[in-house]
Design an enzyme around this catalytic site. Structure first.
Site, short mmCIF file in Angstrom:
data_model
loop_
_atom_site.label_atom_id
_atom_site.label_comp_id
_atom_site.label_asym_id
_atom_site.label_seq_id
_atom_site.Cartn_x
_atom_site.Cartn_y
_atom_site.Cartn_z
N LYS A 1 77.55 22.43 60.23
CA LYS A 1 78.34 21.67 61.19
C LYS A 1 79.28 22.64 61.92
CE LYS A 1 81.34 17.54 61.33
NZ LYS A 1 82.07 16.55 60.51
N SER B 1 81.32 11.89 61.99
CA SER B 1 81.24 12.95 62.96
C SER B 1 80.15 13.99 62.67
CB SER B 1 82.58 13.68 63.03
OG SER B 1 82.86 14.30 61.79
N SER C 1 82.75 10.97 57.36
CA SER C 1 82.00 11.71 58.37
C SER C 1 80.72 12.37 57.88
CB SER C 1 82.89 12.77 59.00
OG SER C 1 83.64 12.22 60.06
#
Ligand code: MG
Ligand code: ZN
Lengths: 489, 99, 476
Positions: A77, A152, A176
């Site tokens: 990420k 996210s 997330s």
């Protein structure tokens, strides 16, 4: 023969050890997947094919048996620092930024033999639940490209779901990792607060953030957790010990465990298909020897409010460092404060600004007691409640999200509605306890539904064992995979 | 709880963020809604159970006073928007001007 | 017309920032040293790079505890770091990690000045130092982060000080104690000890405080005294003419002897303090406090008393000798070896301190070791050399770092006791001073001292005075 990109980590390790396949071959196979699917899924902010091949070649000279993730492609990420790849947090304010160091979780993956494939998309600074708040691109849900992958960590979840990587790292502040894992039909986990070092994770809300894996199955998840977990001298909030026990209960199943279902779930705007999935889960638990009961959890609306006040208060301070002085985007201005205000005004997206402003507000003089302090006290109460619950039971089982993935653009105009998609996940972050989402089935529209299991602090091994049992029962991956023919590109 | 234009101005100043005039009105509205949403905290009783302090009980871990490696200056300044003679360069700072 | 002039009382409180002498910074392993090339003592943590996290330096905590103990503070076994949020380019994260609601040390007492006034220490806490800003000629500013993150102890007094002089006395005493503890070098000019003051005045006897103003940039003891006195006069003038004091922060301009306004109350900043989530509370383990207590040296006041009692020194001498721990230690070592505290005291007071002052060399680098001084004192005492020759030898030792015997040799100052040489000197002196000899013989016995002196002069101070005395008595 099965495609190379379909193997689990342990199968791959066997094959590497026997020499039937090498890392370069595997990495190439995954790079091909990325090539053919990225156009439709848009999971990555940056890929690093050349570096990945280079590294795979170097690995071929090493002994596979000494590296638990030998030759395993991973995506990171893009809010986790990598010293050889940009780290942008999907924000204009960090466009082009390369950190001078690797996050601890990244260096542990590399030390274990993993191969970095690239950096995945996210909501800017991990603030969002749909990956639509990225300054660079909107990631699509591989099950239905009109839907969001959640967020996210949407890029990480979509990349794993689409088979572009077997493993990705995400970060989980209020759900997330788990929410996008649920939306994309993959496994996503966050450990106890402090289990995985936050060093090198660009902070959103320091007392909530945890890095965790997104994988195709629970076993892979446990293997990655084992590698990345453990005390880190660079993060004084990490727990003592290492991750060696992570697979300690992986085959123990769920029989004999005390599993609780939250009372009053019907009131939470749950989708009918999600409810069916939940019912199936309860049936499975009862027939497999778990002792199922109901439990009263803290009010989820209040939990959400508590989370939003505290997380954004911390965020407003954490994001103050992006000011155009030392790195990242600078807007030219004659005065210092003009430079600050313009750099931040132009560099941050709308949602980030909203949250910084809210966080600033709840900490500001005159409002601190009513919001920040009150929320801290509510947090203590919630933590106490979870402690009491886990004195009595082993696992809480509940859906990861009230609904399956929602459409792109559906909630962008209503921040509060968007926040509510995290309503089942924030509790674990407030309490600092481990939780995992595993795919349990498909909705009638063909979208994945995730079940969430939560355990008491420090009980990751037990959690992974229970998740493995539930996964075996759901047989999700054997039954369903996203269909690239529906991506319409 | 009403969130006013003046509140917004004050926050912009504290947070050092220029808000685009076009999105300002909507942002004020958003803020009112979000503040309305977190308002439910006010009615929550917090006199209930007592949290047992477990992991945090031992307090922060301490580091021994032993030097470790620093970064190369070139690596550090390479990321800077502007630098000059080994320093980060910024618009003029007026003494005591705190923003 | 006669107007009753109000009598005002001055109220001063101080906030002192002292850089702690740890090897590394407060939250990272970068060396906390001076003089390096700009931005070379930095890492992700002290640059506030995204993703970096603070880890507390044990030694810094120990030093702050030691300081707290020295002032009799209560040491909190659970103190909490907090973020102080403000935007300024010397602060890379745009928040400073400090302590707010639960500081490490509270409620101590300092004793200042000759009459031993008690000044309350409200709190002592740890925080990180800021970067250095330089103003560029081209109208830009430059930032060097080397200093950023060096540990600071912030010491806050109660508003117990009553004049600029008292404030300066407090600072001198604080510096002395910190140097004793070895935790801060206390160099105000170089900024390793910095002081902000809060000043207000009130009519004498009033229980409430007047509006206070703040002065920053006071970087010497003299500036502290002068700045405060200047501000007191300004406030008195305002109040006596019926005007009001406005809360303001001023910078002291030492060259112009004036105050420059910095920011007013309406701009008073909202720091939005909240507990630092990246650090758990500082829970003091017993070893940390015990270790600090074990490190506690004898402090200046008790040492001064002991010097008077144990060595029979005067209050003045004791005061001077204990002004610096290094000097006191030096004295005690030499006194123990020479077995003569009073003589050693004289040597240290006159020769050692005089030389240090003249050359600007610190005690730690003073070239004459206490062992060497003791040797020299013994040589003088047993008459191997005269006192005057001894002082010359001392100067040689101080200039070259040689031992006492070596110094004597170099100056050709071994004592002359060979009878034939002495005989020669004595005969010459008797010949040249016939009238004096005459007077002596007529009964002015004390004139022998004069004659001995003449012999000594002739020998360049090297003649053995006892032997000379004997010889003279015989010859006369
Ligand atoms: Mg301070
Ligand atoms: Zn550093």
């Amino acid at each position: 023969m099965q495609p190379l990109t379909s193997y689990s980590i342990s199968r791959l390790q066997e094959m590497f050890a026997r020499g039937t396949v090498g890392p370069v071959e595997v990495v190439r196979a995954y790079l091909d997947e990325i090539d053919s699917k990225e156009g439709a899924v848009r999971a990555f902010i940056e890929t690093s094919p050349d570096q990945a091949i280079e590294r795979a070649k170097r690995l071929e000279r090493l002994d596979p048996k000494e590296y638990p993730l030998y030759g395993v492609p991973v995506a990171i990420k893009d809010n986790i620092c990598t010293s050889h790849l940009h780290t942008t947090c999907a924000s204009k304010i960090l466009a082009g930024y390369t950190p001078p160091y690797d996050a601890t979780a990244v260096s542990r993956l590399l030390d274990a033999g993993a191969v970095l494939m690239g950096k995945t998309n996210l909501d800017e600074f991990a603030m969002g639940s749909s990956t639509e708040n990225s300054a660079f691109k909107i990631t699509r849900n591989p099950w239905n490209t009109d839907c969001t992958p959640g967020g996210s960590s949407g890029g990480s979840a979509a990349a794993v779901a689409a088979g572009m990587v077997p493993v990705a790292l995400g970060s989980d502040t209020g759900g997330s990792i788990r929410q996008p894992a649920a939306f994309c039909g993959v496994v996503g986990m966050k450990g106890s607060y402090g289990r995985v070092s936050r060093y090198g994770l660009v902070a959103f809300a320091s007392s909530f953030d945890q890095i965790g894996p997104v994988t195709r199955d629970v076993m892979d998840c446990a293997i990655v957790m084992k590698v990345i977990s453990g005390h880190d001298a660079m993060d004084s909030t990490t727990l003592p010990g290492n991750g060696n026990d992570m697979l300690g209960s992986i085959d123990k199943g769920i029989a004999g465990l005390k599993v609780a279902i939250p009372a009053g779930m019907s009131g939470w705007g749950m989708d009918e298909d999600v409810r069916h999935s939940m019912d199936d889960t309860v049936k499975f638990l009862e027939t497999s020897g778990a002792r199922v009961s109901q439990v009263e959890l803290p009010d989820m609306d209040v939990s959400m409010a508590c989370y939003y006040v505290l997380a954004n208060a911390e965020a407003s301070s954490n994001l103050a460092r992006f000011d155009g002085v030392k790195y990242g985007y600078r807007a030219e201005a004659a005065t210092l404060s003009g430079m600050y205000r313009a750099s931040r005004g132009e560099g941050f997206g709308e949602e980030v600004k909203r949250r910084i402003l809210l966080g600033t507000y709840v900490l500001s003089s005159g409002y601190y007691d009513a919001y920040y302090l009150k929320a801290q006290n509510v947090r203590k109460m919630i933590r106490a409640r979870f402690q009491d619950v886990f004195d009595e039971i082993d696992i809480i089982a509940m859906p990861t999200t009230p609904t399956p993935a929602f459409g792109i653009g559906e909630k962008v105009d209503d921040p509060v509605a968007m926040y509510m998609s995290d309503i089942f996940t924030t509790g674990a972050n407030i309490a600092g306890i481990p939780a995992i989402s595993i795919p349990a089935g498909l909705s009638r529209e063909g979208l994945p539904i995730g079940m969430q299991l939560i355990a008491g602090a420090g009980r990751e091994a037990l959690l992974l064992g229970a998740a493995g049992a539930l996964e075996k029962n759901c047989r999700f991956r054997e039954r369903c995979l996203p269909d690239p023919r529906r991506w319409g590109v | 709880m009403k969130f006013s234009d003046e509140d917004m101005e004050h926050l912009e100043k504290l947070a050092n963020i220029d808000i685009d005039p076009d999105s300002r009105e909507r942002l004020v509205l958003d803020m009112s809604r979000i503040i309305g949403f977190v308002e439910k905290l006010q009615d929550t009783l917090t006199t209930g159970g007592q949290e047992r302090v477990e992991q945090g009980g031992m307090g922060t871990r301490l580091r021994e006073d032993i030097p470790s490696a620093c970064l190369e200056r070139d690596v550090v300044l390479e990321q800077a928007p502007d630098s000059h003679r080994g320093h980060f360069r910024i618009p003029p700072v007026i003494d005591g001007e705190m923003t | 017309m006669i107007t009753g002039k109000a009598v005002y009382e001055t109220v001063v409180g101080l906030e002192v920032h002292a850089q702690l002498l740890t090897r590394t910074k407060l939250f990272c392993g970068c060396p906390s040293s001076y003089g390096a090339e700009p931005n070379t003592l930095v890492c992700p943590v002290c640059l506030g790079l995204p993703g970096s996290l603070p880890v507390l330096n044990r030694e810094a905590a120990g030093m702050a505890v030691l300081l707290g103990l020295a002032f009799g503070c209560s040491i909190s076994n659970r103190s909490v770091f907090a973020r102080k949020n403000y935007f300024y380019p010397d602060c890379p994260k745009n928040y400073q990690i400090s302590m707010y609601e639960n500081p490490l040390c509270t409620n101590g007492t300092a004793i200042i000045g000759e009459n031993g006034r008690r000044v309350g220490i409200e709190r002592i806490h740890l925080e990180e130092d800021a970067a250095k800003l330089i103003h560029d000629d081209n109208g830009a500013s430059l930032v060097d982060f080397n200093r950023c993150g060096i540990p600071l102890a912030e010491i806050v007094t109660r508003p117990d000080l009553r004049s600029g002089k008292e404030a300066a006395d407090f600072m001198i005493g604080l510096r002395q104690i910190m140097r004793y503890l070895g935790i801060c070098d206390g160099n105000m000019e170089e900024g390793s000890m910095r002081c902000d003051v809060n000043v207000s005045i009130r009519t004498e006897g009033s229980a409430s405080y007047g509006t206070r103003t703040e002065i920053k940039n006071l970087n010497s003891f003299r500036a502290i005294e002068a700045g405060i006195e200047f501000e007191i006069e300004r406030q008195k003038e305002l109040l006596s003419s019926g005007r009001k004091v406005i809360q303001v922060t001023n910078l002291w301009d030492a060259s112009g002897k004036r105050l420059v306004a910095m920011r007013g109350k309406e701009e008073a900043y909202d720091y939005r303090y909240f507990p630092e989530p990246d650090l758990l509370p500082l829970v003091l383990d017993e070893t940390l406090v015990e270790d600090a207590a074990k490190r506690m040296p004898e402090l200046p006041d008790p040492k001064k008393m002991r010097f008077q009692e144990e060595y029979g020194l005067s209050a003045y001498d004791s005061d001077v000798l204990t002004s610096e721990k290094g000097v006191a230690d030096y004295f005690e070592r030499a006194a123990a070896l020479a077995q003569d505290p009073k003589t050693v005291c004289n040597w240290v007071m006159r020769e050692v301190l005089g030389e240090m002052k003249r050359t600007g060399v610190t005690m730690a680098r003073f070239p004459v070791a206490p062992e060497s001084l003791a040797e020299l004192v013994i040589l003088v005492k047993d008459g191997t050399i005269s006192g005057r020759a001894g002082r010359e030898v001392f100067l040689e030792m101080s200039a070259t770092g040689c031992a006492a015997a070596e110094g004597m040799k170099r100056l050709g100052l071994e004592q002359i006791s060979a009878p034939e040489k002495l005989e020669e000197y004595v005969s010459e002196v008797l010949r040249e001073n016939a009238p004096v000899v005459e007077r002596y013989r007529r009964g002015e016995g004390k004139l022998i001292g004069f004659l001995v002196g003449e012999v000594m002069k002739k020998s360049g101070g090297r003649a053995d005075p006892h032997a000379v005395n004997e010889l003279l008595s015989r010859k006369l």
